[in-house]
Design a protein around this motif. Structure first.
Motif, PDB file in Angstrom:
ATOM      1  N   UNK A  21       0.856  -1.181   0.000  1.00  0.00           N
ATOM      2  CA  UNK A  21       0.000   0.000   0.000  1.00  0.00           C
ATOM      3  C   UNK A  21       0.889   1.226   0.000  1.00  0.00           C
ATOM      4  N   UNK A  22       0.873   1.977  -1.091  1.00  0.00           N
ATOM      5  CA  UNK A  22       1.648   3.223  -1.210  1.00  0.00           C
ATOM      6  C   UNK A  22       3.104   3.011  -0.822  1.00  0.00           C
ATOM      7  N   UNK A  23       3.691   1.925  -1.273  1.00  0.00           N
ATOM      8  CA  UNK A  23       5.111   1.703  -1.052  1.00  0.00           C
ATOM      9  C   UNK A  23       5.432   0.945   0.211  1.00  0.00           C
ATOM     10  N   UNK A  24       4.451   0.692   1.078  1.00  0.00           N
ATOM     11  CA  UNK A  24       4.715  -0.020   2.321  1.00  0.00           C
ATOM     12  C   UNK A  24       4.135  -1.416   2.265  1.00  0.00           C
ATOM     13  N   UNK A  25       4.840  -2.414   2.817  1.00  0.00           N
ATOM     14  CA  UNK A  25       4.399  -3.795   2.757  1.00  0.00           C
ATOM     15  C   UNK A  25       3.681  -4.162   4.030  1.00  0.00           C
ATOM     16  N   UNK A  83       5.189  11.622  11.536  1.00  0.00           N
ATOM     17  CA  UNK A  83       5.794  12.574  10.605  1.00  0.00           C
ATOM     18  C   UNK A  83       6.872  11.875   9.785  1.00  0.00           C
ATOM     19  N   UNK A  84       6.768  11.992   8.462  1.00  0.00           N
ATOM     20  CA  UNK A  84       7.695  11.334   7.536  1.00  0.00           C
ATOM     21  C   UNK A  84       8.613  12.384   6.922  1.00  0.00           C
ATOM     22  N   UNK A 196      -4.802   8.851   4.580  1.00  0.00           N
ATOM     23  CA  UNK A 196      -5.790   7.819   4.263  1.00  0.00           C
ATOM     24  C   UNK A 196      -5.462   7.122   2.951  1.00  0.00           C
ATOM     25  N   UNK A 197      -4.751   7.808   2.063  1.00  0.00           N
ATOM     26  CA  UNK A 197      -4.330   7.209   0.802  1.00  0.00           C
ATOM     27  C   UNK A 197      -3.006   6.459   0.930  1.00  0.00           C
ATOM     28  N   UNK A 198      -2.466   6.394   2.140  1.00  0.00           N
ATOM     29  CA  UNK A 198      -1.205   5.694   2.355  1.00  0.00           C
ATOM     30  C   UNK A 198       0.026   6.548   2.155  1.00  0.00           C
ATOM     31  N   UNK A 199      -0.138   7.848   1.931  1.00  0.00           N
ATOM     32  CA  UNK A 199       1.008   8.736   1.767  1.00  0.00           C
ATOM     33  C   UNK A 199       1.597   9.113   3.124  1.00  0.00           C
ATOM     34  N   UNK A 233       4.491  15.990   1.168  1.00  0.00           N
ATOM     35  CA  UNK A 233       3.729  14.794   0.813  1.00  0.00           C
ATOM     36  C   UNK A 233       4.588  13.865  -0.029  1.00  0.00           C
ATOM     37  N   UNK A 234       4.422  12.567   0.172  1.00  0.00           N
ATOM     38  CA  UNK A 234       5.122  11.598  -0.661  1.00  0.00           C
ATOM     39  C   UNK A 234       4.884  10.187  -0.175  1.00  0.00           C
TER      40      UNK A 234
END
Length: 320
Positions: A21-25, A83-84, A196-199, A233-234
């Motif tokens: 999901x959005x780059x995360x497993x 926070x990313x 919510x979109x996985x970002x 965002x990313x």
């Protein structure tokens, strides 16, 4: 519309499946893959899309879904937010940005005045220029940088066109506060929609204070507009630990503000120790910072800012 991504499931049947999901497993134990292509376990997301490939190889299976519509649930989005600061290079889908735009546009604002605007930056050179000002690495690694601003320029333009007298509302503390509140609420709409979109997201207040005049120049901000906060965002490239927050007993006061100062101080001291322990044991870089001294140190540093002078330059001559 939620972000669309390609998602695959593979592994020894039926022991488990991996969901990207959005780059995360994310690992889902023992899913039941239905003929419609929808798993019987939600993985904390909602998705529906037909299976486009299903193949057996010996005792294993490989299922591929194409352009799944994925949305994390509200509870997961709000309670697991971190926070990313490091992001993948993959761009954010146009559909995802459209969803974030619409969420921001639907933000509740004072009088429905919508006293805010957002600068959406995808220019890498501009992002790196802002990074050079702030030394905040997330500014150059994020895919999109949204800068939320208080904005009375738009209503002033229309008032002038319709020959209406615009009162000096920007010269009042209430006018400044309303613009800040509107922009902040809009930013939180963007945070929730993006998460919510996985970002991954990161709120960057330093863009407001590092060099306000230079930032205003770079963004071509007219009179009546000033920066409140930035939002990176990313697709996340890191998964930091969840920071401890104050307990609800300190955040929520029933019917009136608490007056048991000694008890409050004891609870705050306990929280202070919790933060200190977190900082000493968290994954990644560790520090000996507590909560109270670290935040006061920030206040001391912020005393050097001359934000009122900058606000005057932007047309906010606060008098009352």
């Amino acid at each position: 519309m939620p972000r669309q991504v390609r998602t695959s499931m593979a592994g020894p049947a039926p022991s488990g499946a991996d969901l990207t999901v959005a780059g995360g497993l994310q690992r889902c134990p023992d899913p039941q893959i239905l003929s419609s292509g929808v798993s019987s376990q939600s993985f904390g997301v909602d998705f529906i899309e037909p299976v486009v490939a299903f193949a057996f190889t010996g005792s294993s299976y490989n299922v591929t879904f194409n352009t799944l519509h994925i949305m994390l649930d509200v509870k997961d989005t709000l309670l697991n937010r971190t926070s990313i600061r490091r992001y993948e290079r993959e761009p954010i889908a146009a559909e995802t940005m459209d969803f974030i735009y619409r969420a921001v546009a639907n933000t509740p604002t004072s009088y429905n005045g919508q006293q805010f605007s957002v600068i959406d930056i995808d220019d890498q050179t501009l992002k790196e220029t802002l990074y050079e000002l702030t030394n905040q690495k997330q500014l150059k690694t994020c895919n999109r940088l949204l800068i939320f601003c208080s904005d009375y320029n738009k209503i002033s333009l229309l008032a002038a066109k319709k020959d209406l007298t615009m009162p000096p509302f920007t010269d009042t503390m209430d006018g400044v506060t309303i613009g800040i509140i509107d922009a902040s609420l809009a930013m939180m709409s963007a945070v929730v929609a993006a998460e919510a979109c996985g970002l991954g997201t990161n709120c960057i207040g330093y863009l407001r204070t590092v060099d306000p005049a230079r930032v205003a120049e770079l963004l071509h901000l007219p009179k009546g507009v000033f920066v409140v906060c930035g939002l990176a965002l990313g697709i996340p490239r890191e998964h930091p630990d969840l920071k401890p927050k104050q307990p609800t007993s300190l955040l929520f006061h029933r019917n009136a503000y608490r007056r048991d100062n000694e008890t409050m101080a004891a609870e705050l001291e306990e929280y202070d120790e919790t933060v200190k322990h977190y900082n000493r044991t968290r994954s990644g870089g560790t520090t000996d910072n507590d909560w109270v001294a670290h935040i006061i140190e920030y206040y001391d540093h912020a005393m050097k800012y001359r934000i009122l002078d900058y606000l005057r330059d932007q047309g906010y001559d606060v008098k009352w």
